[in-house]
Write a protein that holds these residues in place. Structure first.
Motif, PDB file in Angstrom:
ATOM      1  N   PHE A  27       0.804  -1.210   0.000  1.00 34.68           N
ATOM      2  CA  PHE A  27       0.000   0.000   0.000  1.00 34.68           C
ATOM      3  C   PHE A  27       0.835   1.256   0.000  1.00 34.68           C
ATOM      4  O   PHE A  27       0.341   2.342  -0.062  1.00 34.68           O
ATOM      5  N   GLN A 211      -1.593 -10.273  10.066  1.00 39.71           N
ATOM      6  CA  GLN A 211      -1.336  -8.877  10.431  1.00 39.71           C
ATOM      7  C   GLN A 211      -2.071  -8.520  11.712  1.00 39.71           C
ATOM      8  O   GLN A 211      -3.082  -9.145  12.051  1.00 39.71           O
ATOM      9  N   GLY A 307      -0.303  -0.926  11.285  1.00 41.66           N
ATOM     10  CA  GLY A 307      -0.468  -2.310  10.836  1.00 41.66           C
ATOM     11  C   GLY A 307       0.886  -2.985  10.849  1.00 41.66           C
ATOM     12  O   GLY A 307       1.869  -2.410  10.372  1.00 41.66           O
TER      13      GLY A 307
END
Ligand code: PHE
Length: 440
Positions: A27, A211, A307
């Motif tokens: 991301f 995660q 995260g």
């Protein structure tokens, strides 16, 4: 170049772990989009028990036809549909749904999860609400739109993400649950779960990994009292919390903050620690985009989110050299870990010899390495250790040839020549029938 600032300076904990590359943060960057189907009817994902057809039993993981995750029934026929072009979930991936390694207290991932829980419980007097049993099957809205992933972002492509149908995916990050939980009114929470990404094959990449997401929401009185603006207040609190977490897990290490990009946070940072003479990325985080809070009916608030990848940290903390080992049911692996024992060093029971097989072929325009890796895993399962491009050329006619080297190696036993030849033969057959390539 991203700016880095040092926050700590002290000696890192000695350890003899070999350095490796870890999961990319997909991301973080933009890339060209890859076309993917935009239509397709949503399937009845959570239908009740269906009779099901006889299962092809793979020797590595028997696949049950119906699973339950967090009270939700998942039916195999709804998740794996080979004849549906909007679906790209193979059997091998379905077999991982519901295993929930992060919920096993004697598994390195469960031990790490619990150690992180302990940090938040101690420092926030139990105020963080924990979720570790949310279904990994989510809508594209939850996985992408709600967290502002742009329409042309590479992570949305069929090459990178497992689609159940055009509107439903196997979550590729735990951020998929942010908006749902914010809307439910949670102000501090941790979400742990299995996440799914199509990827290449090597010792640190596996198409399923785990995660943990953390989110904390502040109300105006909190930052107003501090004299800081809302964003600076959240960023300060975020950095303080996560530096504390890194100390809790790794001891007295040197750390630095690196500026980065995520669609869902601004500003965005990565925390790196100096470990084994190398800077290692520990997590991604930032101040939540105001638009996300707006969509969650939290206009007046400010929040932070982080995260982190559990395998990446566990490989370092427990000295686990190959990501496939997390899935091993071999008692020589599983017996080495017990509840509460963070950082017990893994002792390899033996290193079995690898066997290399090369395959050369003319590619077509639609060829991708992720698709090749999916085919190889479909045949060889966890017996494949690495798939590496070793030669690449284009001839005068404009045809491109690739040569890949496949490393077969079991983490548990020696493989016979016969077995490997059979695997390689099957891989070649499957490449021809599924990848539209011409073997040379
Ligand atoms: N979802 C990001 C990833 O998977 C990690 C992240 C979560 C970053 C929350 C910032 C805030 O790469």
């Amino acid at each position: 170049m991203a700016a880095a600032s040092l926050v700590h300076s002290s000696l890192c904990r000695p350890s003899s772990f070999l350095h490796q590359q870890y999961h990319h943060h997909r991301f973080r960057t933009f890339a060209l989009s890859i076309p993917f189907p935009s239509s397709g009817s949503p399937a009845s994902l959570f239908s009740s028990l269906s009779s099901g057809s006889p299962q092809k039993k793979s020797r590595w993981a028997p696949v049950a036809a119906v699973l339950e995750v967090g009270g939700v029934k998942i039916v195999k026929e709804d998740v794996v549909r080979e004849d549906d072009p909007t679906n790209n979930v193979p059997d091998t991936i379905f077999s991982k749904l519901g295993l929930q390694l992060h919920r096993r207290d004697n598994h390195p991932l469960g031990i790490l999860k619990n150690a992180i829980y302990e940090y938040f419980d101690t420092n926030y007097s139990g105020k963080f609400v924990k979720f570790d049993n949310l279904s990994p099957i989510v809508s594209t809205k939850e996985n992408f739109d709600d967290v502002l992933v742009p329409a042309d972002h590479v992570s949305r492509s069929y090459n990178d993400t497992y689609y159940v149908n055009a509107n439903t995916v196997l979550r590729c990050h735990t951020s998929a649950h942010q908006v749902e939980l914010l809307r439910q009114g949670h102000n501090q929470f941790l979400v742990t779960g299995d996440v799914y990404r199509r990827d290449s094959i090597d010792a640190t990449h596996y198409p399923v990994f785990h995660q943990m997401e953390g989110v904390r929401v502040f109300s105006p009185d909190e930052w107003q009292a501090s004299g800081l603006d809302a964003t600076s207040y959240a960023a300060m609190d975020l950095k303080k919390s996560l530096e504390g977490l890194a100390c809790h897990l790794f001891g007295d290490v040197e750390m630095r903050w690196v500026d980065t990009y995520f669609p869902f946070t601004n500003p965005s940072f990565e925390l790196e620690i100096y470990f084994q003479e190398k800077w290692m990325e520990v997590l991604g985080c930032g101040v939540t985009e105001q638009e996300i809070l707006k969509r969650s009916d939290r206009m007046d608030n400010v929040a932070w989110a982080f995260g982190l990848g559990l395998e990446r940290l566990a490989m370092v903390l427990f000295e686990i050299p190959d990501i496939r080992l997390f899935w091993s049911t071999d008692e020589r692996f599983t017996s080495q870990f017990s509840e509460g024992q963070l950082g017990a060093k893994f002792k390899p029971f033996s290193k079995f010899p690898p066997c290399y097989k090369d395959v050369s072929f003319w590619i077509s325009d639609s060829f991708t390495e992720n698709n090749l890796c999916e085919v190889v895993r479909g045949i060889a399962g966890d017996l494949v250790e690495e798939v590496q491009l070793i030669d690449n050329f284009t001839n005068k006619k404009g045809m491109t040839s690739h040569c890949y080297r496949i490393a077969y190696r079991s983490t548990e036993r020696s493989l016979t020549d016969e077995e490997i030849n059979q695997l390689q033969w099957n891989v070649r057959e499957a490449m021809q029938s599924k990848l539209n390539v011409v073997l040379r």
